[in-house]
Design a protein around this motif. Structure first.
Motif, PDB file in Angstrom:
ATOM      1  N   GLU A  68      34.284  63.659 -16.775  1.00  0.00           N
ATOM      2  CA  GLU A  68      33.793  62.786 -15.701  1.00  0.00           C
ATOM      3  C   GLU A  68      32.657  61.916 -16.219  1.00  0.00           C
ATOM      4  N   GLY A  69      31.756  62.542 -16.978  1.00  0.00           N
ATOM      5  CA  GLY A  69      30.593  61.803 -17.486  1.00  0.00           C
ATOM      6  C   GLY A  69      31.014  60.666 -18.386  1.00  0.00           C
ATOM      7  N   ILE A  70      31.942  60.919 -19.272  1.00  0.00           N
ATOM      8  CA  ILE A  70      32.413  59.872 -20.168  1.00  0.00           C
ATOM      9  C   ILE A  70      33.101  58.780 -19.365  1.00  0.00           C
ATOM     10  N   ALA A  71      33.897  59.182 -18.405  1.00  0.00           N
ATOM     11  CA  ALA A  71      34.614  58.196 -17.596  1.00  0.00           C
ATOM     12  C   ALA A  71      33.636  57.319 -16.834  1.00  0.00           C
ATOM     13  N   ARG A  72      32.580  57.933 -16.305  1.00  0.00           N
ATOM     14  CA  ARG A  72      31.615  57.171 -15.520  1.00  0.00           C
ATOM     15  C   ARG A  72      30.871  56.164 -16.401  1.00  0.00           C
ATOM     16  N   ALA A  73      30.540  56.599 -17.628  1.00  0.00           N
ATOM     17  CA  ALA A  73      29.752  55.731 -18.505  1.00  0.00           C
ATOM     18  C   ALA A  73      30.618  54.686 -19.202  1.00  0.00           C
ATOM     19  N   ALA A  74      31.923  54.890 -19.194  1.00  0.00           N
ATOM     20  CA  ALA A  74      32.808  54.001 -19.954  1.00  0.00           C
ATOM     21  C   ALA A  74      32.820  52.599 -19.359  1.00  0.00           C
ATOM     22  N   GLY A  75      33.058  51.635 -20.229  1.00  0.00           N
ATOM     23  CA  GLY A  75      33.264  50.272 -19.764  1.00  0.00           C
ATOM     24  C   GLY A  75      31.985  49.484 -19.564  1.00  0.00           C
ATOM     25  N   ARG A  76      30.819  50.136 -19.756  1.00  0.00           N
ATOM     26  CA  ARG A  76      29.578  49.388 -19.633  1.00  0.00           C
ATOM     27  C   ARG A  76      29.347  48.562 -20.902  1.00  0.00           C
ATOM     28  N   LYS A  77      28.505  47.564 -20.782  1.00  0.00           N
ATOM     29  CA  LYS A  77      28.281  46.659 -21.917  1.00  0.00           C
ATOM     30  C   LYS A  77      26.936  46.964 -22.571  1.00  0.00           C
ATOM     31  N   ALA A 126      37.505  49.978 -32.618  1.00  0.00           N
ATOM     32  CA  ALA A 126      38.491  50.142 -31.543  1.00  0.00           C
ATOM     33  C   ALA A 126      37.914  50.968 -30.394  1.00  0.00           C
ATOM     34  N   MET A 127      37.160  52.011 -30.719  1.00  0.00           N
ATOM     35  CA  MET A 127      36.555  52.832 -29.670  1.00  0.00           C
ATOM     36  C   MET A 127      35.574  52.017 -28.840  1.00  0.00           C
ATOM     37  N   LEU A 128      34.772  51.187 -29.509  1.00  0.00           N
ATOM     38  CA  LEU A 128      33.801  50.357 -28.781  1.00  0.00           C
ATOM     39  C   LEU A 128      34.528  49.344 -27.907  1.00  0.00           C
ATOM     40  N   ALA A 129      35.538  48.708 -28.495  1.00  0.00           N
ATOM     41  CA  ALA A 129      36.290  47.717 -27.730  1.00  0.00           C
ATOM     42  C   ALA A 129      37.040  48.389 -26.585  1.00  0.00           C
ATOM     43  N   GLY A 130      37.436  49.622 -26.787  1.00  0.00           N
ATOM     44  CA  GLY A 130      38.147  50.361 -25.746  1.00  0.00           C
ATOM     45  C   GLY A 130      37.251  50.848 -24.628  1.00  0.00           C
ATOM     46  N   GLY A 131      35.963  50.577 -24.749  1.00  0.00           N
ATOM     47  CA  GLY A 131      35.067  50.902 -23.653  1.00  0.00           C
ATOM     48  C   GLY A 131      34.477  52.298 -23.699  1.00  0.00           C
ATOM     49  N   LEU A 132      34.633  53.005 -24.809  1.00  0.00           N
ATOM     50  CA  LEU A 132      34.023  54.333 -24.877  1.00  0.00           C
ATOM     51  C   LEU A 132      32.496  54.182 -24.888  1.00  0.00           C
ATOM     52  N   PRO A 133      31.819  55.027 -24.164  1.00  0.00           N
ATOM     53  CA  PRO A 133      30.369  54.844 -23.957  1.00  0.00           C
ATOM     54  C   PRO A 133      29.538  55.330 -25.137  1.00  0.00           C
ATOM     55  N   ILE A 134      29.669  54.661 -26.270  1.00  0.00           N
ATOM     56  CA  ILE A 134      28.929  55.017 -27.475  1.00  0.00           C
ATOM     57  C   ILE A 134      27.635  54.198 -27.515  1.00  0.00           C
ATOM     58  N   ARG A 135      26.520  54.844 -27.787  1.00  0.00           N
ATOM     59  CA  ARG A 135      25.263  54.108 -27.959  1.00  0.00           C
ATOM     60  C   ARG A 135      24.806  54.135 -29.415  1.00  0.00           C
TER      61      ARG A 135
END
Lengths: 454, 448
Positions: free
Chosen positions: A64-73, A305-314
């Motif tokens: 859930e946490g990953i899903a919530r954080a995903a897609g942010r810029k 690809a992970m970043l472009a895919g919207g994974l919430p990596i900082r």
């Protein structure tokens, strides 16, 4: 280790072997457009819903946490470690310094590289040409002599200082770990990720969860002899067991529990990036060097690809290919390492640009120290100040600290530092992440903060 | 003078299990009970004074039924040593050989052939429980080490500091403890004189000491002036007053995760010096220390220990070269430590290496899996009983209450999906197979 990859993937190709064809009476995954097998392999989360998630309780909290954080810029920092102490005097060679050939009768570069526009005494190593090209586009801030006062010539002590962001041998948390404590969330292990076989120490010991991923396309799990619901439910169950122990007071038990719990959520997030054989389902948008067996370019391509895919990596950490501790046979080892590193970083930058996400990614290239100004025959011993790069469209593109010259070495015969890595970290905290450096770096108020972000 | 405390609590199969995992590679079936019968003192003595060094059990093969080729084939060197860990009747000797491999961490990425790595391995095994000084002397002139830390690139004309620095920082004294940068450079001069030949096809060979390559001038190390050579250099470091505290703390750390109490550390240092810098008396004391048996001081099992232990638990030998890549993925390829500081024992487990441990468990469980057709009707459908049966697969390895509860929850959920008769007889079997996997990667089994 090419053998790793080949055997591993052959092994992994068996991942579906324990599954039967469609079993009598099993529900068909309606409307998924997937075959039964790939449905079961790729979507254990959904499979749970089908097979009685009610009994096994909720969707795991980390997913859930990953899903919530995903897609942010959000802004992202990638760090690339040149492990062993890279020779700055070869990467950016002071061919215009009168002392250079005296100190390096065998190893001095004679020519063949592009001049460094910001200081005509310096010349790019021919293998660093891709970085020179990015620099010419204004996308590289160069730190020609980065280090710290009273340099330590131990790999492990100096590397530790860089990893924890302080000249403190006792400090246990990494500087990126403490940064994530400020900007991260307690349910998103991908916010700090090492692309590699194990977790990078600069990410470690944060209060927030972090992860290591060897290859984003290959993070599947398979339980032999357990197909159908007992098999599908077993995969989230390992994370459940992990969660039961993740808060254990025994540090070893807690570490094992967290590894299992976080692995479960990472697995769910990475499912779209690989097929059931562990092969990538994404296509890089730039030409990475083909470098079997070294995984570095493949990992950078996966990260893009992970970043472009919207994974919430900082924060992401990687090790550059090769060993940079060139006590002997330096010329060839450094050339080979630098070629693959620079070519890969160039492709990564172009990949980010093609995917339209370059403006939110900076890449920091660092090493624990530079090498001794005087050669020892075919190599060089440990030195002090070394080289650093900050790459990205948002990098200020201007040199930080000047090249100090070989005429004024320190008493050990090493290059003197003209910038402090902690000041660089402080600038990244403040100007890239919007975090008060004092919350991350001990003694931050006393650090000079160079302008590295535009 | 402070005595070294000895564990006085009950010594049952749980304590025996802890001892066998820490000092060796875990129990074989029934071994924990047998060792518990011996009592603490005899159990430890059997490890530190092994009656036999034989290997028992099936000889290793590569997966195609062929013998291993440890000198030549990729990964076979790793499997060859792993086999000794599985089969040795002197587990502490193998475990200490592993400790010294980590301590004097040498990688074949330094250019040594597998044959040279295996020779170094024999050297480490020879000194496994013996004199640290002799070990350090022999390691210093070992060809694999000479290549790895550029000992044969270090000569009177071109002084190479690599070995001198790590000898003090990592092998004998500890970073910044009792030596200066000047000592590093002077010691590098003392260590000059080794050389080797190199030729196409053979690679590095003919390692030797050549006086003509040695710097015979006066050096000053730790304030002592003299025409020191490599033997003097090693002895100066090993006889440095700060060496015993380094050795005791580091050695202790391989067996117990928290540092020794101050009094215990001092007593161990005196014991070390009194014994002529021998390791066996220290091991005798550490393995009987109360902290080794403290349930709240668990340690992650290093990947090769875990792999060997799983094979021992199920009575299997090395029958696939796959153990090389599985251990590599888990972070521990033998003969290829990540750097000269060895493996980082505090960081064995993260999301990537957890997945590798899953692969290891898969390798054990897959060939042993229960087939529904063969056992249908003989497997109970009670969650607690299924968990107990799966624990028995791993030699009745104990599990904590939260783990047991989570496993039973899983089993209950899996069995509840059996909504037809064929499923009610089949799913318990599949569930038991999955429970074996879940136990094999449980925090309880990944640590000891």
């Amino acid at each position: 280790m090419s053998h790793d990859t080949t055997i591993c993937c052959a092994e992994h190709a068996r991942a579906g072997a324990g599954l039967p064809a469609i079993e009598r009476g099993m529900p068909t995954p309606a409307g998924t457009g997937l075959s039964r097998r790939s449905f079961m392999l790729k979507s254990a989360g959904l499979a749970m819903a089908v097979y009685g998630a009610g009994t096994l309780a909720r969707l795991p909290v980390f997913e859930e946490g990953i899903a919530r954080a995903a897609g942010r810029k959000d802004s992202v920092l990638v760090t690339v470690f040149l492990d062993g102490g890279a020779d700055s005097l070869s990467i950016l060679a002071p061919t215009g310094d009168a002392q250079y050939r005296k100190l390096r009768p065998n190893l001095a570069l004679r020519g063949g590289g592009k001049p460094f526009a910001e200081d005509r005494r310096l010349m790019w190593h021919p293998a660093a040409a891709p970085i020179a090209a990015l620099h010419a586009e204004g996308k590289v801030s160069v730190l020609p002599a980065v280090g710290y006062a009273h340099p330590d010539q131990s790999h492990f002590v100096s590397r530790h200082f860089w990893e924890v962001g302080a000249l403190d041998a006792q400090l246990r948390s990494g500087w990126l770990g403490r940064l994530l404590d400020r900007i991260g969330t307690p349910d998103n292990p991908l916010q700090g990720v090492s692309l590699g076989g194990s977790l990078g120490p600069s990410l470690a010991a944060a209060r927030m969860p972090v992860a290591a991923v060897d290859a984003p396309e290959d993070f599947g799990f398979w339980a032999p002899g357990a197909w159908g619901p007992p098999g599908d439910l077993a995969i989230p169950a390992f994370a459940e067991v992990g969660r039961a122990l993740a808060g254990s007071r025994d540090p070893a038990m807690a570490q094992a529990g967290q590894a299992a719990a976080f692995a479960g959520s990472v697995r769910a997030s990475l499912k779209p990036f690989g097929d059931e054989h562990g092969k990538p389902t994404y296509t890089p948008r730039a030409a990475y060097p083909n470098s079997q067996p070294d995984p570095f370019p493949r990992r950078l391509a996966g990260l893009a690809a992970m970043l472009a895919g919207g994974l919430p990596i900082r924060c992401a950490t990687l090790n550059a290919p090769g060993a940079w501790d060139t006590h002997a046979e330096q010329a060839s080892a450094l050339r080979d390492n630098l070629t693959l590193t620079a070519d890969s970083l160039y492709a990564f930058q172009r990949d980010l640009e093609a995917r339209g996400i370059a403006d939110r990614v900076l890449t920091l290239v660092w090493s624990e120290f530079g090498r001794r100004a005087a050669e020892n025959g075919s190599g060089t011993d440990h030195g002090a100040a070394g080289i650093g790069f900050l790459v990205g469209t948002r990098a200020a593109g201007r040199m930080v600290g000047e090249f100090p010259g070989l005429g004024k070495l320190d008493p050990q015969g090493n290059l003197r530092a003209t910038s402090d890595f902690r000041g660089l970290y402080a600038s990244l905290c403040a100007d890239w992440f919007g975090v008060d450096p004092a919350a991350v770096l001990p003694g931050a108020a006393r650090l000079w903060r160079p302008k590295v972000v535009r | 003078m402070a005595r070294i405390p000895t564990y006085r609590g009950p010594f049952g199969s749980g304590e025996a299990r802890r001892l066998l995992w820490r000092a060796g590679f875990g129990p074989r079936p029934g071994e924990a009970d047998r060792v518990a019968q011996l009592g603490l003192d005899r159990a430890v003595r059997a490890l530190t004074h092994p009656a036999s060094r034989r290997l028992t059990g099936p000889r290793p093969t590569d997966g195609k039924g062929r013998p291993l080729a440890p000198r030549d084939a990729w990964g076979h060197d790793h499997c060859w040593w792993l086999d000794r860990m599985v089969r040795s009747e002197a587990p502490l000797v193998e475990r200490m050989t592993l400790v010294w491999h980590d301590w004097f961490a040498t990688s074949k990425s330094g250019g040594a052939t597998q044959t040279q790595m295996l020779r170094q391995n024999a050297l480490l095994r020879r000194h496994a429980l013996g004199s640290f000084e002799k070990l350090a002397l022999d390691v210093t002139r070992d060809p694999a080490m000479l290549l790895w830390l550029n000992g044969t690139s270090n000569n009177r004309w071109d002084v190479n500091e690599n070995y001198a620095r790590e000898l003090q920082e990592l092998f004998t004294l500890g970073a910044g403890r009792g030596y200066s940068e000047r000592d590093v450079r002077q010691m590098a001069r003392a260590l000059t004189g080794f050389r080797n030949d190199w030729s196409e096809g053979i690679g590095p060979h003919r390692f030797r000491y050549d006086k003509a390559f040695h710097d015979r001038g006066v050096k000053r190390i730790y304030g002592k002036r003299g025409r020191h050579d490599w033997r003097d250099a090693v002895r100066l470091a090993v006889r440095h007053r700060r060496h015993p505290s380094f050795l005791v703390a580091k050695l202790w750390g391989y067996f117990i995760p928290t540092p020794p109490p101050r009094d215990t550390a001092r007593a161990l240092e005196r014991l070390y010096l009194r014994s002529g810098r021998r390791v066996r008396p220290l091991l005798d004391a550490i393995l009987r220390h109360p902290h080794l048996y403290d349930p709240a001081r668990r340690m992650a099992k290093p990947p090769v220990v875990q792999a060997a232990g799983m094979l021992r638990a199920v009575g299997r030998g090395i029958d696939t070269e796959g153990w090389a890549w599985m251990c590599s993925q888990a972070g521990q390829m033998l003969f290829e430590p990540p750097n000269v500081a060895g493996w980082d024992d505090r960081r064995w487990l993260d999301t990537a290496t957890f997945r590798a441990r899953w692969h290891m468990a898969t390798e054990i469980c897959n060939p042993a899996r229960l087939e529904p057709d063969a056992v249908s009707g003989k497997v109970p459908s009670d969650p607690a009983q299924l968990v107990a049966r799966a624990m028995a697969f791993w030699g009745n390895t104990p599990l904590s209450a939260p783990t047991r509860a989570a496993l039973e929850r899983y089993a209950r959920a899996a069995l509840a999906t059996a909504d037809e008769r064929w499923k009610r007889s089949t799913y318990p079997v599949l569930t038991e197979n999955a429970l074996r996997m879940l136990i094999g990667v449980s925090p309880d089994y990944l640590t000891s």
